[in-house]
Structure formats: C-alpha cells, structure tokens
Design a protein around this motif. Structure first.
Motif, PDB file in Angstrom:
ATOM      1  N   GLY A   6       0.780  -1.230   0.000  1.00 36.15           N
ATOM      2  CA  GLY A   6       0.000   0.000   0.000  1.00 36.15           C
ATOM      3  C   GLY A   6       0.809   1.276   0.000  1.00 36.15           C
ATOM      4  O   GLY A   6       0.252   2.345  -0.270  1.00 36.15           O
ATOM      5  N   ALA A  16     -11.636  -4.144   2.047  1.00 39.94           N
ATOM      6  CA  ALA A  16     -11.001  -3.102   1.237  1.00 39.94           C
ATOM      7  C   ALA A  16      -9.575  -3.455   0.826  1.00 39.94           C
ATOM      8  O   ALA A  16      -9.195  -3.275  -0.338  1.00 39.94           O
ATOM      9  CB  ALA A  16     -11.026  -1.775   1.997  1.00 39.94           C
ATOM     10  N   GLU A  17      -8.761  -3.942   1.755  1.00 35.88           N
ATOM     11  CA  GLU A  17      -7.356  -4.205   1.424  1.00 35.88           C
ATOM     12  C   GLU A  17      -7.223  -5.404   0.487  1.00 35.88           C
ATOM     13  O   GLU A  17      -6.447  -5.364  -0.478  1.00 35.88           O
ATOM     14  CB  GLU A  17      -6.554  -4.408   2.705  1.00 35.88           C
ATOM     15  CG  GLU A  17      -6.443  -3.118   3.519  1.00 35.88           C
ATOM     16  CD  GLU A  17      -5.632  -3.271   4.785  1.00 35.88           C
ATOM     17  OE1 GLU A  17      -5.276  -4.428   5.137  1.00 35.88           O
ATOM     18  OE2 GLU A  17      -5.343  -2.248   5.434  1.00 35.88           O
ATOM     19  N   ASP A  62      -9.473  -6.382  -1.596  1.00 38.21           N
ATOM     20  CA  ASP A  62     -10.012  -5.932  -2.879  1.00 38.21           C
ATOM     21  C   ASP A  62      -8.969  -5.129  -3.661  1.00 38.21           C
ATOM     22  O   ASP A  62      -8.873  -5.247  -4.888  1.00 38.21           O
ATOM     23  CB  ASP A  62     -11.247  -5.063  -2.660  1.00 38.21           C
ATOM     24  CG  ASP A  62     -12.457  -5.857  -2.194  1.00 38.21           C
ATOM     25  OD1 ASP A  62     -12.363  -7.085  -2.066  1.00 38.21           O
ATOM     26  OD2 ASP A  62     -13.514  -5.218  -1.959  1.00 38.21           O
ATOM     27  N   GLU A  63      -8.198  -4.318  -2.941  1.00 40.44           N
ATOM     28  CA  GLU A  63      -7.193  -3.500  -3.627  1.00 40.44           C
ATOM     29  C   GLU A  63      -6.120  -4.376  -4.269  1.00 40.44           C
ATOM     30  O   GLU A  63      -5.691  -4.127  -5.409  1.00 40.44           O
ATOM     31  CB  GLU A  63      -6.559  -2.506  -2.658  1.00 40.44           C
ATOM     32  CG  GLU A  63      -5.638  -1.513  -3.341  1.00 40.44           C
ATOM     33  CD  GLU A  63      -5.186  -0.391  -2.431  1.00 40.44           C
ATOM     34  OE1 GLU A  63      -4.146   0.240  -2.752  1.00 40.44           O
ATOM     35  OE2 GLU A  63      -5.852  -0.124  -1.420  1.00 40.44           O
ATOM     36  N   ARG A 112      -7.708  -6.056  -7.322  1.00 41.94           N
ATOM     37  CA  ARG A 112      -7.793  -5.148  -8.478  1.00 41.94           C
ATOM     38  C   ARG A 112      -6.425  -4.971  -9.139  1.00 41.94           C
ATOM     39  O   ARG A 112      -6.318  -4.916 -10.370  1.00 41.94           O
ATOM     40  CB  ARG A 112      -8.363  -3.793  -8.041  1.00 41.94           C
ATOM     41  CG  ARG A 112      -9.871  -3.790  -7.835  1.00 41.94           C
ATOM     42  CD  ARG A 112     -10.404  -2.387  -7.671  1.00 41.94           C
ATOM     43  NE  ARG A 112      -9.975  -1.794  -6.409  1.00 41.94           N
ATOM     44  CZ  ARG A 112     -10.651  -1.871  -5.264  1.00 41.94           C
ATOM     45  NH1 ARG A 112     -11.793  -2.548  -5.221  1.00 41.94           N
ATOM     46  NH2 ARG A 112     -10.204  -1.299  -4.175  1.00 41.94           N
TER      47      ARG A 112
END
Length: 393
Positions: free
Chosen positions: A66, A103-104, A106-107, A110
């Motif tokens: 991240g 969220a993490e 999913d990131e 993606r």
C-alpha cells in the motif's frame, strides 16, 4: 405456547448469523475490473516458469504494497499469481460481529487483474488468525451452530471473490505438530475440531465448492518437505487422508506444500520425489505456497550465504519441478526486508543478522536465489499439457 425468552441455541445461532447480516452464500462477485494483459517482463521468474506450464508468484503484505511503488513494480514485473498474507483471513475480514472488511484484499485483487495476474485465496479454516470474538462463539456452539457459522463464513468470503480466485487454501496446517499430542487421525486440536469433529475438513471443502465451484480447493500444510523421520510420518498421513477424501468424493483438487525450508534440516530428494509422485497419482495438483529458505545454518558473509541459499533452493526445486502435477510456485513475499523469519523467536539467526530468504534484496536487486530459481524453471522438463489438464480440474 412458545417461551417469551429465546433458547440458548437460538441465541448462539443468532450471534453467528449477525456476523453475516445481509450476505448470502452465493453472493455475486465484486467488480474488480477486467483481467488485462500480463505485466511481467520477458526476463522475469514468471516468464521462465510459464514456459513449462508453471506459474510463479508471491505473497503480498498490504503494509508494503500500500505504500511502496517500487514494491508494486517488482511484483508486477516478476509475478503471474499473487496471494494475500492476511487480508483474506478471518481476523481481517470479520473484525467484529456484523462487520466485514474487504477493502485491502479488494485493492490487491484489483491490482492483480490490472496486471494480468491470477489470485490465490488464503485461508478459510485455520486455528490461528481468528478474531477474538470467534473462539468463544465456537466454544459455546453445538455442531449444528458451528456448521452454520462455517457455512456463513466461507460463503461470505468465497462469495465475495467468486470467480476471481484460482485456488483457496480451504484448510491450513491441520496436522498436529512434532511436539503436540497426537490423535490417532493425526489432526491438530483446534476450535474447529472441538466444535465440529474431524469431519470439519471434508465439510469445508464441500462448502467452498458450493460457494465457488471454479476455485480449486487446496489443503495447505507445513513441515512435509524435508528429510527427517517426523516429516516422513507426516507425508504418510497426508497421503492416507487424501486417499480417504477422494474415496468419499470430497472436492479436494490440490495440496499445498508451504515450503518454509530450513537450512538446519536436510533435503532427501528421493523421499520428496516419491511423495510428489504419489500425490500426482491421486490426481492432485501440487502448489508450493509459501516458499522461502531459513538461512540460519549458513555463514554470515553475504556472498557466501547467498550462494548457499541458492544451492539449497536448487536441490529442492529440481525435484519439485520434475513432477508434472506441480502447478504453482509462490514465495512468501519477494523482498528480503519483509520476511517473517526475522521476527520469529525460533527462526532468528544466532549471529543476529537479518535473514536473506527471498529472491530480491533490500534494493530490489535480483539475488543469487532469483537466478537459481530462474535457472531451475528454465532447466525443468516441459509438462505444460499435463499441468493445463490439472488446472481445468
């Protein structure tokens, strides 16, 4: 006339259900974007592996992913498949009853799709990485309630990523360790075993197959790779259990060798080769899911240590890559500074130096281990056709 007070069973079932409010087992996949053209370079580990029908990849820790563009560039350049270290485990996805956090994960998903990379899912059933509220819930549950909870959990996470995960680690580290009390069936004492009995293993594979039939169900296990008697015993247990699962029609399609190799133990190439061949005969695909090399037995000098790590890796990979059932090789991260080995009390080097167990160093340079891995892929026999059939299931 019904009682005005709910029964204990109803209360426990309600508590389990509240953690998954509004989610169905067959929930549609989230939009992670199209699978785009591959990002890996022509001289990458993935390019060399894919020429033989193997996929190379790594675990991606979100704390690095991240915030570090150089890390993301290295992963995009080298890898054809990714796996989250923590972000798809229960402790991350179900931090509190009634709350999910994707969220993490999913990131990373993606990112993988944008770079033409596949994803593994890790992990659905483990005795670790449980949120604090889940252990007491399982301890209070009867078998019916525990199964309901397991169905809702797997349905939630596998349903969220439905159609985008190549293989899920359905069960992880289910065999008792060397220093633990041994049951006749060899299973580790866990909250899942206590709540559901030994059938929880079969059940978890069946639930995943219902939630996402396209995802290959994998049993991921540690300490089955090296040439010591207690690991040979574990290999025998693995084969016996998989034979039974296949006979019962359990949809297990792969076995994952974590491959956290330690330089203090030998590699018996003959034993390893026989074990892999027996797995292949059972129709099981094989994955190296968490490959790295604990370098405690090697010199402190960096050049000498790197050569020793590379040589050790070749002894292992040359055998594994000979097996037509071998599908994926993933290192547990790709970047030395992030290795878990430096933080584990039993894995630290006696001289206090940081370990160098992965393909890239602190400056993202390709180390002798990277070159040994690429040469091992290049020298391996081409079993692309057999591997393609296994991938199709």
């Amino acid at each position: 006339m019904p009682s005005p007070h709910p029964s204990r069973r109803a209360v426990l079932a309600g508590a389990a259900a509240s953690a998954f409010a509004g989610r169905a087992i067959a929930a549609p996949a989230s939009p992670f974007g199209p699978l785009k053209a591959p990002s890996w370079s022509a001289d990458s580990l993935q390019a060399a592996a894919s020429a033989k029908g193997v996929t190379y990849g790594c675990e991606v820790p979100f704390h690095r992913f991240g915030k570090d563009a150089a890390y993301r560039q290295a992963v995009a350049r080298e890898c054809g498949i990714l796996v989250c270290g923590t972000e798809m485990k229960m402790e991350a996805v179900l931090p509190a009853p009634g709350r999910t956090a994707f969220a993490e994960g999913d990131e990373i998903q993606r990112f993988a799709r944008a770079n033409g990379q596949r994803m593994r899912g890790h992990t659905l059933v483990w005795h670790e990485a449980l949120p604090e509220w889940v252990r007491p819930l399982l301890a209070r549950s009867n078998a019916f309630q525990a199964e309901d909870f397991l169905r809702r959990w797997i349905g939630t996470v596998a349903g969220h990523y439905r159609g985008t995960i190549e293989a899920w680690d359905v069960v992880n580290e289910i065999l008792a360790g060397q220093d633990q009390v041994r049951r006749p069936d060899g299973l580790r004492e866990t909250p899942w075993l206590a709540a559901l009995g030994p059938d929880y293993v079969d059940l978890a594979f069946r639930i995943l197959h219902e939630a996402d039939p396209r995802a290959a169900g994998t049993w991921n296990e540690d300490a089955v790779e090296q040439g010591v008697p207690w690991m040979e015993e574990r290999r025998t247990r693995v084969l016996k259990r998989i034979e039974g699962m296949r006979a019962r029609g359990v949809p297990i399609r792969r076995f994952g060798l974590q491959s956290h190799l330690t330089s203090t133990l030998p590699i018996d190439q003959g034993q390893l080769r026989r074990f892999l061949a027996e797995l292949g005969k059972l129709g099981i695909g094989i994955e190296l899911t968490e490959f790295d090399i604990d370098d405690r037995a090697f010199p402190g000098d960096v050049a000498a240590r790197d050569r020793a790590v590379a040589d050790f890796a070749r002894r292992y990979l040359d055998v594994v890559l000979d097996e037509p059932a071998l599908l994926n090789v993933l290192t547990w991260d790709i970047y030395d500074p992030d290795t878990w080995l430096n933080d584990h009390p039993f894995r630290k080097r006696p001289d206090g130096l940081p370990q160098r167990p992965l393909p890239l160093d602190a400056q993202y340079r390709r180390k002798p281990l990277w070159h040994a891995m690429r040469k091992a892929f290049a020298d391996a026999p081409d079993h692309s056709a057999a591997r393609a059939r296994l991938r199709r299931g």
